[in-house]
Structure formats: C-alpha cells, structure tokens
Design a protein around this motif. Sequence first.
Motif, PDB file in Angstrom:
ATOM      1  N   GLN A  35      -1.840   6.143   6.660  1.00 34.21           N
ATOM      2  CA  GLN A  35      -2.227   4.928   6.176  1.00 34.21           C
ATOM      3  C   GLN A  35      -2.413   3.684   7.266  1.00 34.21           C
ATOM      4  OE1 GLN A  35       0.926   4.686   4.007  1.00 34.21           O
ATOM      5  NE2 GLN A  35      -0.750   5.271   2.223  1.00 34.21           N
ATOM      6  N   TRP A  36      -1.408   4.157   8.369  1.00 36.22           N
ATOM      7  CA  TRP A  36      -1.638   2.896   9.675  1.00 36.22           C
ATOM      8  C   TRP A  36      -2.936   3.650  10.472  1.00 36.22           C
ATOM      9  CZ3 TRP A  36       0.687  -1.005  12.066  1.00 36.22           C
ATOM     10  CH2 TRP A  36      -0.422  -0.888  13.392  1.00 36.22           C
ATOM     11  N   THR A  66      -3.556   3.214  -2.088  1.00 38.58           N
ATOM     12  CA  THR A  66      -2.917   4.159  -1.036  1.00 38.58           C
ATOM     13  C   THR A  66      -3.861   4.428  -0.149  1.00 38.58           C
ATOM     14  OG1 THR A  66      -2.563   6.134  -2.490  1.00 38.58           O
ATOM     15  CG2 THR A  66      -0.873   4.447  -1.456  1.00 38.58           C
ATOM     16  N   THR A 116       6.332  -0.738   7.777  1.00 33.08           N
ATOM     17  CA  THR A 116       5.986   0.248   7.153  1.00 33.08           C
ATOM     18  C   THR A 116       7.725   1.052   7.054  1.00 33.08           C
ATOM     19  OG1 THR A 116       6.925   2.013   9.403  1.00 33.08           O
ATOM     20  CG2 THR A 116       4.443   1.146   8.891  1.00 33.08           C
ATOM     21  N   LEU A 132       3.094  -0.676   4.524  1.00 32.54           N
ATOM     22  CA  LEU A 132       2.651   0.337   4.041  1.00 32.54           C
ATOM     23  C   LEU A 132       3.644   1.501   4.278  1.00 32.54           C
ATOM     24  CD1 LEU A 132       1.430   1.120   6.754  1.00 32.54           C
ATOM     25  CD2 LEU A 132      -0.216  -0.031   6.355  1.00 32.54           C
ATOM     26  N   GLU A 133       3.307   2.449   3.648  1.00 27.45           N
ATOM     27  CA  GLU A 133       4.172   4.247   3.792  1.00 27.45           C
ATOM     28  C   GLU A 133       4.269   4.762   5.040  1.00 27.45           C
ATOM     29  OE1 GLU A 133       3.919   7.938   0.864  1.00 27.45           O
ATOM     30  OE2 GLU A 133       2.995   5.905   0.396  1.00 27.45           O
ATOM     31  N   MET A 191       0.686  -1.139   0.363  1.00 32.01           N
ATOM     32  CA  MET A 191      -0.203  -0.276  -0.035  1.00 32.01           C
ATOM     33  C   MET A 191       1.278   1.104  -0.284  1.00 32.01           C
ATOM     34  SD  MET A 191      -3.044   0.878   2.041  1.00 32.01           S
ATOM     35  CE  MET A 191      -2.744   0.725   3.577  1.00 32.01           C
TER      36      MET A 191
END
Length: 90
Positions: free
Chosen positions: A63-64, A37, A82, A58-59, A11
């Motif tokens: 996103q978290w 995303t 991450t 993920l980035e 993501m």
Amino acid sequence: NLKPGERVALMLRNCREWAMFDLAAQGLGLVTVPIYTNDRPENIGYILQDAGVRLLLLEGDEQWQNLQQIRHQLAGLNRILTIEPVDPMG
C-alpha cells in the motif's frame, strides 16, 4: 493532536488491528473512513482529500508503494502509520 469529528482512514484487510483502531478512534470521537486495500491510487487520493483525512493507517509496503503515485494528493495528511515495516525510500 486530533480533535473529535476529524477523520482518520484505514486501508487494511480484516484484522484485529482494524477493529482496535476503529474502536479507539470512536472512543476519541473521530470519524473512521474505510478504504479498500486494492483500490486504484487515484481513488484513494480522492477519498483522502474529499473526506479531509488527517491520519491514515495502512498494512505495509504494497500500500505504501501505491501511495507514492499520488504523493501530491496527500498534503492534508498529518501522519501515515503502517502495521508492517516499510522502506520509505523504496
């Protein structure tokens, strides 16, 4: 501890980490599942569950935080990674 054929998800926006992760996953025989995303958390949860994703990259914090809304749908994940640091309590 992933076996060939298992699913891993990305993501991320377009970046070199996306390409490196995807190539590494392919080299290990894993199946990459790309995730938008900016998708709705409910859609992300559905995709992760339906595909049987075991690992998610993920980035960062945005996103978290979105994933916190669907924690109950993340039971099948073994690990979330991450690129940027996140506040797991935030």
